[in-house]
Design a protein around this motif. Structure first.
Motif, PDB file in Angstrom:
ATOM      1  N   UNK A   6       0.851  -1.189   0.000  1.00 26.57           N
ATOM      2  CA  UNK A   6       0.000   0.000   0.000  1.00 26.57           C
ATOM      3  C   UNK A   6       0.889   1.242   0.000  1.00 26.57           C
ATOM      4  N   UNK A   7       0.738   2.076  -1.024  1.00 26.64           N
ATOM      5  CA  UNK A   7       1.602   3.242  -1.192  1.00 26.64           C
ATOM      6  C   UNK A   7       1.166   4.374  -0.275  1.00 26.64           C
ATOM      7  N   UNK A   8       1.411   4.199   1.019  1.00 25.82           N
ATOM      8  CA  UNK A   8       1.035   5.204   2.004  1.00 25.82           C
ATOM      9  C   UNK A   8       2.171   5.382   3.002  1.00 25.82           C
ATOM     10  N   UNK A   9       2.158   6.527   3.674  1.00 31.15           N
ATOM     11  CA  UNK A   9       3.063   6.805   4.782  1.00 31.15           C
ATOM     12  C   UNK A   9       2.232   6.822   6.056  1.00 31.15           C
ATOM     13  N   UNK A  10       2.570   5.971   7.016  1.00 33.90           N
ATOM     14  CA  UNK A  10       1.822   5.925   8.271  1.00 33.90           C
ATOM     15  C   UNK A  10       2.707   6.360   9.426  1.00 33.90           C
ATOM     16  N   UNK A  11       2.074   6.916  10.440  1.00 27.45           N
ATOM     17  CA  UNK A  11       2.743   7.269  11.683  1.00 27.45           C
ATOM     18  C   UNK A  11       2.238   6.325  12.765  1.00 27.45           C
ATOM     19  N   UNK A  12       3.120   5.494  13.266  1.00 29.76           N
ATOM     20  CA  UNK A  12       2.773   4.519  14.296  1.00 29.76           C
ATOM     21  C   UNK A  12       2.413   5.231  15.603  1.00 29.76           C
ATOM     22  N   UNK A  13       1.367   4.755  16.280  1.00 29.40           N
ATOM     23  CA  UNK A  13       0.936   5.305  17.573  1.00 29.40           C
ATOM     24  C   UNK A  13       0.620   6.800  17.508  1.00 29.40           C
ATOM     25  N   UNK A  14       0.103   7.253  16.383  1.00 29.85           N
ATOM     26  CA  UNK A  14      -0.222   8.678  16.228  1.00 29.85           C
ATOM     27  C   UNK A  14      -1.191   9.137  17.314  1.00 29.85           C
ATOM     28  N   UNK A  15      -2.179   8.295  17.636  1.00 33.31           N
ATOM     29  CA  UNK A  15      -3.259   8.708  18.533  1.00 33.31           C
ATOM     30  C   UNK A  15      -2.937   8.477  20.005  1.00 33.31           C
ATOM     31  N   UNK A  16      -1.751   7.950  20.323  1.00 35.90           N
ATOM     32  CA  UNK A  16      -1.374   7.824  21.717  1.00 35.90           C
ATOM     33  C   UNK A  16      -1.203   6.398  22.191  1.00 35.90           C
ATOM     34  N   UNK A  17      -0.961   6.254  23.469  1.00 39.91           N
ATOM     35  CA  UNK A  17      -0.672   4.960  24.077  1.00 39.91           C
ATOM     36  C   UNK A  17      -1.962   4.212  24.403  1.00 39.91           C
ATOM     37  N   UNK A  18      -1.806   3.042  25.008  1.00 41.26           N
ATOM     38  CA  UNK A  18      -2.953   2.200  25.346  1.00 41.26           C
ATOM     39  C   UNK A  18      -3.948   2.928  26.238  1.00 41.26           C
ATOM     40  N   UNK A  19      -3.473   3.687  27.215  1.00 45.94           N
ATOM     41  CA  UNK A  19      -4.374   4.377  28.135  1.00 45.94           C
ATOM     42  C   UNK A  19      -5.073   5.563  27.481  1.00 45.94           C
ATOM     43  N   UNK A  20      -4.619   5.932  26.289  1.00 44.10           N
ATOM     44  CA  UNK A  20      -5.255   7.040  25.561  1.00 44.10           C
ATOM     45  C   UNK A  20      -6.293   6.554  24.557  1.00 44.10           C
TER      46      UNK A  20
END
Length: 308
Positions: free
Chosen positions: A115-129
């Motif tokens: 898939x020709x995309x750039x992703x940011x890992x954990x963009x939305x925060x940690x498990x508690x978020x």
């Protein structure tokens, strides 16, 4: 082969190395009645018509998948054109480019790609978020069907975000969200690299702590100011038509702009290219069958087409 026969014959696999694979099985069986199997070995890929890569821990999946030639077999499966759906961690695995990857893995995050995309890992925060927010429903619903067209309850758990897509990738959903502190620092570093002309394919996490003799250790605060309209026009003369904002080529990466006075950005949460579908949230945890029904239809259409 008739559509009815294809529906009865298709088998959808769920990668069962780690993560929420049983939840996906339950959802798609309840939604469609199709047969599913758990996939742990390369030989099991020959028995399925489509596969779901579940949410979980992408680093752990990559380490487990390096055994028994599983990763290479998955890459072959994806490249064969059989429908593949990656959710959350599964979306990361299908990306061609990833930032914010684990710093403890030699040579970076292990990716299947396709898939020709750039992703940011954990963009939305940690498990508690973790949180739930309204997201667009899957495409193809009857516009007169208000139930089918209602917002989809997106469950975000340590979720990645899609920052950028190439030509040929259909954007199916966007949300406005502020990156977590760690992701904000990663994005700032990424922007610096892009401005310097670097072609970023993989980038590890960046130290988000700042250390001063006066204040000791504290979190780095990233507040992004939106460039003025004049500066935007100077840098984006060829993209003044906002309808073409999605037509971004990965070798000329442009990140989503941040809101004035904050770091909130409009990021992509669902996309599709040909027979590959990705979502950053967890449909298997919602009780809402619409995305599973959508993927089942992808598999059904692909199977029916190949049988003609």
């Amino acid at each position: 082969m008739s559509v009815t026969a294809a529906k009865d014959d298709i088998t959808i696999g769920v990668l069962a190395l780690q993560g929420a694979f049983e939840e996906h099985q339950e959802m798609i069986e309840k939604a469609t009645g199709c047969k599913t199997i758990q996939v742990r070995k390369p030989s099991e890929l020959d028995k399925i018509d489509g596969i779901i890569l579940p949410g979980g821990e992408s680093t752990a999946m990559g380490l487990i998948g390096s055994v028994d030639n599983m990763w290479t077999s998955l890459q072959t499966f994806v490249q064969s054109g059989k429908p593949t759906w990656g959710t959350c961690a599964g979306m990361i695995l299908l990306a061609e480019r990833c930032v914010g990857g684990s710093a403890v893995i030699e040579n970076g995050q292990s990716l299947i790609g396709g898939m020709d995309v750039l992703v940011c890992r954990n963009y939305f925060g940690s498990q508690i978020s973790s949180f739930e927010m309204a997201t667009p429903p899957p495409p193809g619903y009857d516009p007169d069907d208000r139930e089918a067209g209602r917002d989809y309850p997106g469950v975000f758990i340590r979720a990645p975000a899609i920052l950028n897509v190439s030509d040929g990738v259909d954007i199916l959903g966007k949300v406005v969200a502020t990156p977590c502190r760690q992701a904000a620092v990663v994005l700032r570093e990424l922007e610096t690299k892009i401005a310097a002309g670097e072609d970023v394919v993989m980038m590890e996490v960046v130290d988000a702590l700042q250390r001063t003799p006066e204040q000791g250790i504290s979190y780095t605060q990233v507040i992004r100011q939106t460039p003025s309209a004049t500066n935007n026009n100077e840098h984006h003369d060829s993209n003044t038509n906002t309808d073409k904002a999605d037509d971004v080529v990965l070798d000329k990466i442009e990140l989503p702009g941040a809101a004035d006075g904050t770091n909130a950005r409009e990021v992509i949460c669902a996309a599709r290219k040909d027979q590959i579908l990705i979502t950053s949230f967890h449909p298997e945890l919602t009780g809402d069958f619409r995305w599973h029904a959508y993927f089942h239809q992808m598999v059904l259409e692909a199977t029916t087409s190949s049988a003609k």
